[in-house]
Enzyme design. Sequence first.
Site, PDB file in Angstrom:
ATOM      1  CG  ASN A  59      79.917  66.713  24.088  1.00 36.84           C
ATOM      2  OD1 ASN A  59      80.098  67.786  23.769  1.00 36.84           O
ATOM      3  ND2 ASN A  59      80.201  65.858  22.833  1.00 36.84           N
ATOM      4  CE1 TYR A  60      76.103  63.148  27.796  1.00 34.63           C
ATOM      5  CE2 TYR A  60      77.452  62.383  25.993  1.00 34.63           C
ATOM      6  CZ  TYR A  60      76.185  62.980  26.552  1.00 34.63           C
ATOM      7  OH  TYR A  60      74.964  63.123  25.644  1.00 34.63           O
TER       8      TYR A  60
END
Length: 572
Positions: A529-530
């Site tokens: 996600n990051y």
Amino acid sequence: EVVLIHIAVSCRWEEERYPEGIKWKFLEHKGPVFAPPYEPLPENVKFYYDGKVMKLSTKAEEVATFFAKMLDHEYTTKEIFRKNFFKDWRKEMTSEEKSTITNLSKCDFTHMSQYFKAQTEARKQMSKEEKQKIKEENERLLKEYGYCVMDNHKERIANFKIEPPGLFRGRGNHPKMGMLKRRIMPEDIIINCSKDSKIPAPPPGHKWKEVRHDNKVTWLVSWTENIQGSIKYIMLNPSSRIKGEKDWQKYETARRLKKCVDKIRNQYREDWKSKEMKVRQRAVALYFIDKLALRAGNEKEEGETADTVGCCSLRVEHIKLHPELDGQEYVVEFDFLGKDSIRYYNKVPVEKRVFKNLQLFMENKQPEDDLFDRLNTSILNKHLQDLMEGLTAKVFRTYNASITLQQQLKELTNPDDNVAAKILSYNRANRAVAILCNHQRAPPKTFEKSMMNLQSKIDAKKEQLADARRELKSAKADAKVRRDEKSKKTVESKKKAVQRIEEQLMKLEVQATDREENKQIALSTSKLNYLDPRISVAWCKKWGIPIEKIYNKTQREKFAWAIDMAEEDYEF
């Protein structure tokens, strides 16, 4: 019991929307697959209350089975879990059951638990034909419900099954653990599709809560779960064309921040000296979001009991100021519950002016008062938008996570290491990001056992290496005496055997180090996600690491766009 992992059925407080400019024209799908109805237990499986057999009503029995399936788990020993479960269980009981069952400690779920363990064991022992039958049924469901048509493209749906009822576990010490997750019915479901599509038919005798035609949102199906009142979604598979584009835009926004982050940092440093208290508080909060990857922190929904906070909602009691601590000056000690009731505890040296401002913010306040009393997420988000279009606290997290990974990979990767050692370096770089983002997990239940098994393999490999070295020594001695071609070949063969076993031992030792270091850190959250996947792909290409060593099959599908795009000299 069957454990369902809902990778792409995501839970959000705000509606999942595509970035500006992305929207579909046509969307058709078959809707969700609901959890199968409850099947009552066989007559020979007993529930005991206060030492006596008690026949439960169907509703009460179903909820009792949820507890029985978890009987060996530490959750069922926790007071808050037991209290919440018993309260919700009683709501499902008949009046007669309620008057009899008044104490959870007198309930005996052992027989039920043994039954479910036997069922699990029976599934493991299924014949090849039985397994094939289940596989075929899953494939049938996938074929019928697992795909949609979007703008003339057949797209895979991430998870088309509605999660079954059960007991809420939560993460950390969640105050709602043990509460009953109710069965989702068609009447709870909102269907999203295009007006000119064939609208999915609800199960016989039921109707949908609503049918929408919103082409700016990312979801196909949504519903509100009863524990926290959060919205859950069924979406396209991460590998879909439109999801990939959304992913790409997310990382491009973070790359845009890279170009102006120095200017933003200089600005908030200047704002620490502002005459306006509101501006000072906003500047210090932004410093924490940037430096510590804190979430902004949404305002509480009415009725929400979990005392979780983010940066904007920090209270005075959540920080302690130390002019000097452990040989460092101006240290802020944070201690609060963040997202999912995960504790955030950190001691951070900060710049002197930040420290002085925090002292000012805390003056004449009680522990329960807001630290940033002139700030909320709306004010902060408006300011972020003024600094850069599309800028949010999450963009800061994405930027700082990605840049940290890139820097760590440069520092930790040793060109002379073998593949296993390079992967350890990658995981260490990933762990630095997970620590920054506070992505914790409880050590797996099987951790100690798996480590013991791994240590046994290491010990056995060491013995094998010792034997191989002895054989090599003996072969060398023999070769000195004989001085013939055959003995020379034997020495070379024994040398290669020693080298092969040394590599195998190193691989096992690296694996043990990796497991130990990561037992309480969740690497996958930041990785999925990051972290801009192009950084990982470029690193793999540069050092000749197979992509599958970093991303599994599902993850490779999700990041197909990055695998195609990234060259080995890619810079975030």
